[in-house]
Scaffold this motif. Structure first.
Motif, PDB file in Angstrom:
ATOM      1  N   GLN A  64       1.352   8.974  -6.140  1.00 54.50           N
ATOM      2  CA  GLN A  64       1.639  10.377  -5.851  1.00 54.50           C
ATOM      3  C   GLN A  64       2.684  10.919  -6.823  1.00 54.50           C
ATOM      4  OE1 GLN A  64       2.845  10.251  -1.753  1.00 54.50           O
ATOM      5  NE2 GLN A  64       0.803  10.753  -0.993  1.00 54.50           N
ATOM      6  N   HIS A  65       3.704  10.118  -7.087  1.00 59.03           N
ATOM      7  CA  HIS A  65       4.749  10.544  -8.019  1.00 59.03           C
ATOM      8  C   HIS A  65       4.167  10.761  -9.413  1.00 59.03           C
ATOM      9  CE1 HIS A  65       8.717  10.848  -9.809  1.00 59.03           C
ATOM     10  NE2 HIS A  65       8.257  10.075 -10.775  1.00 59.03           N
ATOM     11  N   ARG A 111       0.832  -1.208   0.000  1.00 56.68           N
ATOM     12  CA  ARG A 111       0.000   0.000   0.000  1.00 56.68           C
ATOM     13  C   ARG A 111       0.864   1.255   0.000  1.00 56.68           C
ATOM     14  NH1 ARG A 111      -4.461  -2.136   4.292  1.00 56.68           N
ATOM     15  NH2 ARG A 111      -5.641  -3.388   2.809  1.00 56.68           N
ATOM     16  N   ILE A 112       1.907   1.262   0.802  1.00 56.31           N
ATOM     17  CA  ILE A 112       2.799   2.421   0.818  1.00 56.31           C
ATOM     18  C   ILE A 112       3.463   2.589  -0.549  1.00 56.31           C
ATOM     19  CG2 ILE A 112       4.961   3.334   1.769  1.00 56.31           C
ATOM     20  CD1 ILE A 112       4.104   2.177   4.485  1.00 56.31           C
ATOM     21  N   THR A 113       3.908   1.488  -1.140  1.00 58.51           N
ATOM     22  CA  THR A 113       4.557   1.539  -2.450  1.00 58.51           C
ATOM     23  C   THR A 113       3.592   2.079  -3.508  1.00 58.51           C
ATOM     24  OG1 THR A 113       5.944  -0.346  -1.845  1.00 58.51           O
ATOM     25  CG2 THR A 113       5.797   0.183  -4.188  1.00 58.51           C
ATOM     26  N   VAL A 114       2.393   1.547  -3.527  1.00 60.78           N
ATOM     27  CA  VAL A 114       1.385   1.988  -4.499  1.00 60.78           C
ATOM     28  C   VAL A 114       1.075   3.462  -4.315  1.00 60.78           C
ATOM     29  CG1 VAL A 114      -1.044   1.752  -5.136  1.00 60.78           C
ATOM     30  CG2 VAL A 114       0.367  -0.278  -4.824  1.00 60.78           C
ATOM     31  N   ASN A 115       0.832   3.878  -3.080  1.00 64.36           N
ATOM     32  CA  ASN A 115       0.496   5.279  -2.832  1.00 64.36           C
ATOM     33  C   ASN A 115       1.648   6.207  -3.213  1.00 64.36           C
ATOM     34  OD1 ASN A 115      -2.079   4.698  -1.923  1.00 64.36           O
ATOM     35  ND2 ASN A 115      -1.446   4.527   0.202  1.00 64.36           N
ATOM     36  N   THR A 116       2.866   5.806  -2.909  1.00 67.48           N
ATOM     37  CA  THR A 116       4.027   6.620  -3.271  1.00 67.48           C
ATOM     38  C   THR A 116       4.152   6.730  -4.789  1.00 67.48           C
ATOM     39  OG1 THR A 116       5.150   5.923  -1.242  1.00 67.48           O
ATOM     40  CG2 THR A 116       6.519   6.900  -2.970  1.00 67.48           C
ATOM     41  N   CYS A 117       3.982   5.600  -5.491  1.00 63.90           N
ATOM     42  CA  CYS A 117       4.061   5.615  -6.958  1.00 63.90           C
ATOM     43  C   CYS A 117       2.966   6.479  -7.566  1.00 63.90           C
ATOM     44  CB  CYS A 117       3.974   4.183  -7.504  1.00 63.90           C
ATOM     45  SG  CYS A 117       5.431   3.182  -7.174  1.00 63.90           S
TER      46      CYS A 117
END
Length: 164
Positions: free
Chosen positions: A72-73, A64-70
């Protein structure tokens, strides 16, 4: 070493390859951008480590953190529109020691042509996630995951065969 530091090191060792692969898919095969984004994900994991409540596994939480960070980018990138798609495709590294075979480059380029949510789903499939895990991460029903993945695979096949 504190408990938090030890936990982070364990998470990093176990999860970095998955994080990098997800970021690589989002960055359309650009290894340098994927590594930068992976570092941002790791920073976000560190900053959020104290907030982990244990309602899901660490792996699901990290996804979830990875997906959200991607995402957002990508949203920031769309707003600024810094680089045209053609320039991004030309920036794919040709270093032999990276993931790079012609087929994997073609696959990541094709994945890069998918919409954001489809990129996320297919990258989780490539990482070996089962449909139930993907369902939990994405917040959609397992049957919807199956249907979406089937459609994504058909779309990727069409992109790879016809270069759409």
């Amino acid at each position: 070493m504190s408990k938090k530091q030890q936990l982070f090191e364990d998470i990093y060792k176990d999860s970095y390859p998955m994080i990098l692969q997800m970021c690589l898919g989002y960055m359309k095969g650009d290894m340098d951008l994927a590594k930068d984004l992976s570092q941002e994900v790791c920073i976000n994991i560190w900053n959020s480590l104290d907030d982990f409540r244990g309602k899901s596994s660490y792996r699901t939480w990290i996804y979830r953190i990875t997906v959200n960070t991607c995402l957002q980018h990508i949203r920031k990138e769309k707003k600024s529109k810094k680089v045209a798609i053609d320039q991004m495709l030309q920036a794919i590294p040709a270093e032999p020691h990276e993931i790079e075979t012609t087929k994997s480059k073609s696959l990541y380029i094709a994945i890069g042509k998918l919409i954001e949510i489809d990129r996320l789903l297919i990258m989780m499939v490539l990482d070996g996630q089962d449909y139930d895990s993907i369902s939990e991460i994405m917040g959609i029903q397992p049957t919807n995951v199956r249907v979406k993945i089937h459609r994504i695979k058909k779309r990727l096949k069409k992109i790879l065969e016809h270069g759409e």
